[in-house]
Design an enzyme around this catalytic site. Structure first.
Site, PDB file in Angstrom:
ATOM      1  N   TYR A  31       5.203 -14.193 -13.217  1.00  0.00           N
ATOM      2  CA  TYR A  31       4.097 -13.315 -12.830  1.00  0.00           C
ATOM      3  C   TYR A  31       2.751 -13.918 -13.249  1.00  0.00           C
ATOM      4  O   TYR A  31       1.785 -13.927 -12.476  1.00  0.00           O
ATOM      5  CB  TYR A  31       4.307 -11.952 -13.489  1.00  0.00           C
ATOM      6  CG  TYR A  31       3.338 -10.867 -13.091  1.00  0.00           C
ATOM      7  CD1 TYR A  31       3.472 -10.200 -11.877  1.00  0.00           C
ATOM      8  CD2 TYR A  31       2.324 -10.473 -13.956  1.00  0.00           C
ATOM      9  CE1 TYR A  31       2.607  -9.170 -11.531  1.00  0.00           C
ATOM     10  CE2 TYR A  31       1.460  -9.456 -13.618  1.00  0.00           C
ATOM     11  CZ  TYR A  31       1.600  -8.801 -12.402  1.00  0.00           C
ATOM     12  OH  TYR A  31       0.737  -7.787 -12.072  1.00  0.00           O
ATOM     13  N   SER A  67      -4.452 -10.455 -12.166  1.00  0.00           N
ATOM     14  CA  SER A  67      -4.062  -9.625 -13.307  1.00  0.00           C
ATOM     15  C   SER A  67      -4.552 -10.275 -14.593  1.00  0.00           C
ATOM     16  O   SER A  67      -4.760 -11.496 -14.637  1.00  0.00           O
ATOM     17  CB  SER A  67      -2.537  -9.496 -13.364  1.00  0.00           C
ATOM     18  OG  SER A  67      -2.101  -8.930 -14.589  1.00  0.00           O
ATOM     19  N   ALA A 102       0.803  -1.229   0.000  1.00  0.00           N
ATOM     20  CA  ALA A 102       0.000   0.000   0.000  1.00  0.00           C
ATOM     21  C   ALA A 102       0.830   1.270   0.000  1.00  0.00           C
ATOM     22  O   ALA A 102       0.302   2.358   0.205  1.00  0.00           O
ATOM     23  CB  ALA A 102      -0.939  -0.002   1.208  1.00  0.00           C
ATOM     24  N   GLY A 103       2.124   1.138  -0.268  1.00  0.00           N
ATOM     25  CA  GLY A 103       2.974   2.315  -0.297  1.00  0.00           C
ATOM     26  C   GLY A 103       2.818   3.148  -1.560  1.00  0.00           C
ATOM     27  O   GLY A 103       3.148   4.339  -1.571  1.00  0.00           O
ATOM     28  N   ARG A 104       2.296   2.535  -2.612  1.00  0.00           N
ATOM     29  CA  ARG A 104       2.160   3.258  -3.885  1.00  0.00           C
ATOM     30  C   ARG A 104       1.151   2.538  -4.776  1.00  0.00           C
ATOM     31  O   ARG A 104       0.664   1.462  -4.451  1.00  0.00           O
ATOM     32  CB  ARG A 104       3.508   3.351  -4.594  1.00  0.00           C
ATOM     33  CG  ARG A 104       4.120   1.994  -4.918  1.00  0.00           C
ATOM     34  CD  ARG A 104       5.471   2.124  -5.584  1.00  0.00           C
ATOM     35  NE  ARG A 104       6.009   0.804  -5.961  1.00  0.00           N
ATOM     36  CZ  ARG A 104       7.103   0.630  -6.682  1.00  0.00           C
ATOM     37  NH1 ARG A 104       7.782   1.682  -7.110  1.00  0.00           N
ATOM     38  NH2 ARG A 104       7.519  -0.597  -6.988  1.00  0.00           N
ATOM     39  N   LYS A 134      -0.269 -15.031 -10.750  1.00  0.00           N
ATOM     40  CA  LYS A 134      -1.583 -14.407 -10.846  1.00  0.00           C
ATOM     41  C   LYS A 134      -2.674 -15.424 -11.190  1.00  0.00           C
ATOM     42  O   LYS A 134      -3.810 -15.312 -10.731  1.00  0.00           O
ATOM     43  CB  LYS A 134      -1.559 -13.283 -11.884  1.00  0.00           C
ATOM     44  CG  LYS A 134      -0.697 -12.086 -11.474  1.00  0.00           C
ATOM     45  CD  LYS A 134      -1.085 -11.537 -10.113  1.00  0.00           C
ATOM     46  CE  LYS A 134      -0.452 -10.172  -9.835  1.00  0.00           C
ATOM     47  NZ  LYS A 134      -0.793  -9.654  -8.494  1.00  0.00           N
TER      48      LYS A 134
END
Length: 252
Positions: free
Chosen positions: A154, A142, A14-16, A158
């Site tokens: 990835y 995703s 949740a930093g960015r 996902k």
């Protein structure tokens, strides 16, 4: 502001980007938010924005692939706010490469953060949800779950999250816990900027090219995903569980 009043949410990564937008949106809807990223200092901007808007948030550093850290972090949020109602598994990293160039570490890192991290956080949080017979879990998948060149790790992670989501919905449903996933398409974030750099394309040009392939003729913003998450964790979605919602502007 009252939609999530009295609820406590945890958002990882949740930093960015999508995580930050989601934490801010849930706080706007009334939730108290545990803002989690790898380093506590990475969370400060999100926490400050929530506080400036009149909300309440707690910044915590945690490696979501480390079971001991996850247990301690989830417990800190529960101790600080008194309960845990919502978990958004959003933490993620990229280690893109074609298969023949991809290292074992590239594979392990991505699978550990996305898939193992979601497993560990869900396992730790569900104990509180089961006890109170109420909870909402949203996993971030995703469109790459359907396959994407240079992202074997990835894509596998996902896709795994989609099966994980549906299984948790079955197991936790009897305890009044809803489990769903969002699957973003092209969202303008630091992560997609990194992808553009990897393939040697200017980020702005990459967005322009992508928008031409998207039926809505624009790329997504983090808030587009946060809005869907906000619905899924609200009581308006109390009969929605085991679903994967693609947030991709209508792309196939």
């Amino acid at each position: 502001m009252s939609q999530l009043q009295g609820r406590v949410a945890i958002v990882t990564g949740a930093g960015r980007g999508i995580g930050a937008a989601t934490a801010k949106r849930l706080a706007k809807d009334g939730a108290k938010v545990g803002v989690i990223d790898l380093k506590e200092e990475a969370c400060q901007e999100t926490v400050s924005a929530i506080a400036a808007a009149g909300g309440e948030a707690l910044a915590l550093g945690c490696d979501v692939a480390d079971a001991a850290q996850v247990e301690q972090t989830i417990a800190k949020v529960a101790e600080h706010f008194g309960r845990i109602d919502i978990l958004v598994n959003n933490a993620g990293v990229l280690r893109d490469n074609l298969l023949f160039k991809m290292s074992e570490d590239d594979w392990d890192t991505v699978l550990n953060v996305h898939l193992k991290g979601s497993f560990l956080c869900s396992k730790a949080a569900q104990k509180y949800m089961v006890e109170q017979r109420y909870g909402k879990i949203v996993n971030t998948s995703s469109t790459s779950a359907l396959g994407n060149r240079g992202q074997a790790n990835y894509s596998a992670a996902k896709a795994g999250l989609q099966g994980f989501t549906k299984t948790l919905a079955i197991e936790l449903g009897p305890f009044n816990i809803n489990v769903n996933a969002v699957a973003p398409g092209f969202i303008a974030t630091d992560m997609t900027r990194a992808t553009a750099e990897r393939i040697g394309i200017d980020f702005e040009e990459n967005q322009k090219l992508a928008s031409q392939r998207i039926p809505l003729r624009r790329v997504g913003q983090p808030e587009d995903v946060a809005n869907v998450v906000a619905f899924l964790v609200s009581d308006d979605a109390s009969y929605v569980s085991g679903q994967v919602i693609y947030v991709n502007g209508g792309s196939r």
